[in-house]
Design a protein around this motif. Structure first.
Motif, PDB file in Angstrom:
ATOM      1  N   SER A 208       0.790  -1.627  -0.354  1.00 46.34           N
ATOM      2  CA  SER A 208       0.231  -0.013   0.286  1.00 46.34           C
ATOM      3  C   SER A 208       0.885   1.282   0.171  1.00 46.34           C
ATOM      4  O   SER A 208       0.471   2.250  -0.055  1.00 46.34           O
ATOM      5  CB  SER A 208      -0.532   0.142   1.315  1.00 46.34           C
ATOM      6  N   MET A 209       2.196   0.959   0.434  1.00 53.29           N
ATOM      7  CA  MET A 209       2.519   2.530  -0.069  1.00 53.29           C
ATOM      8  C   MET A 209       2.881   3.182  -1.286  1.00 53.29           C
ATOM      9  O   MET A 209       3.333   2.223  -2.102  1.00 53.29           O
ATOM     10  CB  MET A 209       4.408   1.796   1.048  1.00 53.29           C
ATOM     11  N   TYR A 210       3.210   4.886  -0.897  1.00 54.30           N
ATOM     12  CA  TYR A 210       3.785   4.839  -2.640  1.00 54.30           C
ATOM     13  C   TYR A 210       4.273   5.973  -2.072  1.00 54.30           C
ATOM     14  O   TYR A 210       5.064   6.665  -0.983  1.00 54.30           O
ATOM     15  CB  TYR A 210       2.980   5.759  -3.359  1.00 54.30           C
ATOM     16  N   TYR A 211       5.070   6.860  -2.396  1.00 53.57           N
ATOM     17  CA  TYR A 211       6.364   7.680  -3.124  1.00 53.57           C
ATOM     18  C   TYR A 211       5.833   8.112  -3.965  1.00 53.57           C
ATOM     19  O   TYR A 211       5.814   8.682  -5.030  1.00 53.57           O
ATOM     20  CB  TYR A 211       7.860   6.856  -3.327  1.00 53.57           C
ATOM     21  N   VAL A 212       6.625  10.143  -3.359  1.00 50.30           N
ATOM     22  CA  VAL A 212       5.984  10.941  -4.000  1.00 50.30           C
ATOM     23  C   VAL A 212       7.510  11.627  -4.584  1.00 50.30           C
ATOM     24  O   VAL A 212       7.752  12.782  -5.719  1.00 50.30           O
ATOM     25  CB  VAL A 212       5.068  12.400  -3.785  1.00 50.30           C
ATOM     26  N   ARG A 213       8.902  11.487  -3.779  1.00 49.10           N
ATOM     27  CA  ARG A 213      10.320  12.702  -4.142  1.00 49.10           C
ATOM     28  C   ARG A 213      10.598  11.057  -5.207  1.00 49.10           C
ATOM     29  O   ARG A 213      10.794   9.867  -5.283  1.00 49.10           O
ATOM     30  CB  ARG A 213      10.942  12.268  -3.144  1.00 49.10           C
ATOM     31  N   GLU A 214      11.507  12.151  -6.679  1.00 47.53           N
ATOM     32  CA  GLU A 214      12.069  11.149  -7.688  1.00 47.53           C
ATOM     33  C   GLU A 214      13.584  10.679  -6.410  1.00 47.53           C
ATOM     34  O   GLU A 214      13.542   9.191  -7.317  1.00 47.53           O
ATOM     35  CB  GLU A 214      13.064  12.261  -8.475  1.00 47.53           C
ATOM     36  N   SER A 215      13.878  11.086  -5.866  1.00 47.85           N
ATOM     37  CA  SER A 215      15.421  10.345  -5.456  1.00 47.85           C
ATOM     38  C   SER A 215      14.860   8.985  -4.584  1.00 47.85           C
ATOM     39  O   SER A 215      16.071   7.783  -3.995  1.00 47.85           O
ATOM     40  CB  SER A 215      15.476  10.433  -3.977  1.00 47.85           C
ATOM     41  N   ASP A 216      13.773   8.741  -5.195  1.00 50.75           N
ATOM     42  CA  ASP A 216      12.705   7.195  -3.509  1.00 50.75           C
ATOM     43  C   ASP A 216      12.620   6.440  -5.388  1.00 50.75           C
ATOM     44  O   ASP A 216      12.206   5.286  -4.620  1.00 50.75           O
ATOM     45  CB  ASP A 216      11.433   8.024  -3.860  1.00 50.75           C
ATOM     46  N   TYR A 217      12.860   6.936  -6.186  1.00 51.24           N
ATOM     47  CA  TYR A 217      12.853   6.018  -7.691  1.00 51.24           C
ATOM     48  C   TYR A 217      13.833   5.724  -8.170  1.00 51.24           C
ATOM     49  O   TYR A 217      14.868   6.743  -8.450  1.00 51.24           O
ATOM     50  CB  TYR A 217      12.034   6.535  -8.981  1.00 51.24           C
ATOM     51  N   ASP A 218      14.458   4.655  -8.725  1.00 50.80           N
ATOM     52  CA  ASP A 218      15.724   3.637  -9.439  1.00 50.80           C
ATOM     53  C   ASP A 218      15.594   3.185 -10.027  1.00 50.80           C
ATOM     54  O   ASP A 218      16.650   3.501 -10.957  1.00 50.80           O
ATOM     55  CB  ASP A 218      16.102   2.456  -8.440  1.00 50.80           C
ATOM     56  N   THR A 219      14.188   3.222 -11.146  1.00 53.94           N
ATOM     57  CA  THR A 219      14.271   3.352 -12.573  1.00 53.94           C
ATOM     58  C   THR A 219      13.550   3.974 -12.694  1.00 53.94           C
ATOM     59  O   THR A 219      12.647   4.503 -12.570  1.00 53.94           O
ATOM     60  CB  THR A 219      13.809   1.486 -12.502  1.00 53.94           C
ATOM     61  N   TRP A 220      14.383   4.438 -14.622  1.00 59.46           N
ATOM     62  CA  TRP A 220      13.350   5.778 -15.219  1.00 59.46           C
ATOM     63  C   TRP A 220      12.939   5.436 -16.540  1.00 59.46           C
ATOM     64  O   TRP A 220      14.162   4.402 -17.311  1.00 59.46           O
ATOM     65  CB  TRP A 220      14.018   6.858 -14.875  1.00 59.46           C
ATOM     66  N   GLY A 221      12.104   5.541 -17.354  1.00 60.26           N
ATOM     67  CA  GLY A 221      12.164   5.788 -18.868  1.00 60.26           C
ATOM     68  C   GLY A 221      12.511   6.664 -19.065  1.00 60.26           C
ATOM     69  O   GLY A 221      13.265   7.330 -18.706  1.00 60.26           O
ATOM     70  N   GLN A 222      12.466   6.708 -20.377  1.00 61.28           N
ATOM     71  CA  GLN A 222      13.081   8.031 -21.446  1.00 61.28           C
ATOM     72  C   GLN A 222      12.589   8.857 -21.619  1.00 61.28           C
ATOM     73  O   GLN A 222      13.052  10.238 -21.775  1.00 61.28           O
ATOM     74  CB  GLN A 222      13.828   7.229 -22.916  1.00 61.28           C
ATOM     75  N   GLY A 223      11.329   8.971 -21.386  1.00 60.02           N
ATOM     76  CA  GLY A 223      10.129   9.961 -21.289  1.00 60.02           C
ATOM     77  C   GLY A 223       9.302  10.254 -22.375  1.00 60.02           C
ATOM     78  O   GLY A 223       9.852   9.668 -23.761  1.00 60.02           O
ATOM     79  N   THR A 224       8.378  10.751 -22.565  1.00 57.45           N
ATOM     80  CA  THR A 224       7.489  10.887 -23.363  1.00 57.45           C
ATOM     81  C   THR A 224       7.173  12.422 -23.845  1.00 57.45           C
ATOM     82  O   THR A 224       6.025  12.924 -22.746  1.00 57.45           O
ATOM     83  CB  THR A 224       6.305  10.211 -23.498  1.00 57.45           C
ATOM     84  N   GLN A 225       7.234  12.871 -24.701  1.00 56.30           N
ATOM     85  CA  GLN A 225       6.806  14.190 -25.038  1.00 56.30           C
ATOM     86  C   GLN A 225       5.346  14.926 -25.061  1.00 56.30           C
ATOM     87  O   GLN A 225       4.469  14.124 -26.399  1.00 56.30           O
ATOM     88  CB  GLN A 225       7.406  14.735 -25.811  1.00 56.30           C
ATOM     89  N   VAL A 226       5.077  15.687 -23.651  1.00 55.21           N
ATOM     90  CA  VAL A 226       3.431  16.001 -24.547  1.00 55.21           C
ATOM     91  C   VAL A 226       3.361  17.583 -24.712  1.00 55.21           C
ATOM     92  O   VAL A 226       4.025  18.157 -23.950  1.00 55.21           O
ATOM     93  CB  VAL A 226       1.933  15.556 -23.193  1.00 55.21           C
ATOM     94  N   ILE A 227       3.049  17.584 -25.210  1.00 55.59           N
ATOM     95  CA  ILE A 227       2.681  19.088 -25.482  1.00 55.59           C
ATOM     96  C   ILE A 227       1.114  19.719 -26.080  1.00 55.59           C
ATOM     97  O   ILE A 227      -0.014  19.300 -27.058  1.00 55.59           O
ATOM     98  CB  ILE A 227       2.870  19.639 -27.219  1.00 55.59           C
ATOM     99  N   VAL A 228       0.784  20.956 -26.004  1.00 49.87           N
ATOM    100  CA  VAL A 228      -0.934  21.257 -24.977  1.00 49.87           C
ATOM    101  C   VAL A 228      -0.800  22.578 -25.623  1.00 49.87           C
ATOM    102  O   VAL A 228      -0.510  23.799 -25.034  1.00 49.87           O
ATOM    103  CB  VAL A 228      -1.182  21.004 -23.525  1.00 49.87           C
ATOM    104  N   SER A 229      -1.256  22.955 -26.877  1.00 46.10           N
ATOM    105  CA  SER A 229      -1.189  23.918 -27.648  1.00 46.10           C
ATOM    106  C   SER A 229      -1.904  24.123 -28.897  1.00 46.10           C
ATOM    107  O   SER A 229      -3.013  22.899 -29.268  1.00 46.10           O
ATOM    108  CB  SER A 229       0.016  23.996 -28.265  1.00 46.10           C
ATOM    109  N   SER A 230      -2.517  25.186 -28.658  1.00 48.26           N
ATOM    110  CA  SER A 230      -4.256  25.908 -29.927  1.00 48.26           C
ATOM    111  C   SER A 230      -3.086  25.882 -31.079  1.00 48.26           C
ATOM    112  O   SER A 230      -3.826  26.066 -32.100  1.00 48.26           O
ATOM    113  CB  SER A 230      -4.643  26.443 -29.173  1.00 48.26           C
TER     114      SER A 230
END
Length: 127
Positions: free
Chosen positions: A105-127
């Protein structure tokens, strides 16, 4: 080798919706807390949402609460972020993160608590 791969980013108009996904491999997915962070130009990377191993606990940043929904499918080794009523301020690269935990049931909100990361996906919100 542990790997997280995000997908589903793109360009969307303000007020629109987008669902991004993160596929995990090389790890026992149900043993990992998962989270989404984002990095906007000129800003530090920030926490968006997190979900516990069995989805019993979920927590959102105030800026996205009521608009974004995090979910996971442990059978498919995937975590999702449904983003509704998008605003230009949501424009960022969205990153998936994982960390192993003995607690269901635990969760974390700090970056430093996570040790595996993806490369990211770009989201652009624009008209």
């Amino acid at each position: 080798q542990q790997q997280l791969v995000e997908s589903g980013g793109g360009l969307v108009h303000p007020g629109g919706s987008l669902r991004i996904s993160c596929a995990a491999s090389g790890l026992t997915f149900s043993q990992y807390i998962m989270a989404w962070f984002r990095h906007a130009p000129g800003k530090e990377r920030e926490f968006v949402a997190t979900i516990s191993r069995l989805s019993s606990s979920i927590y959102y940043a105030e800026s996205v609460k009521g608009r974004f929904t995090i979910s996971r499918d442990n059978d498919k080794n995937a975590v999702f972020l449904q983003m509704n009523r998008l605003k230009p301020g949501d424009t960022a690269v969205y990153y998936c993160a994982a960390t192993r935990s003995p607690s269901e049931s635990m969760y974390y909100v700090r970056e430093s608590d996570y040790d595996t990361w993806g490369q990211g996906t770009q989201v652009i919100v624009s008209s």
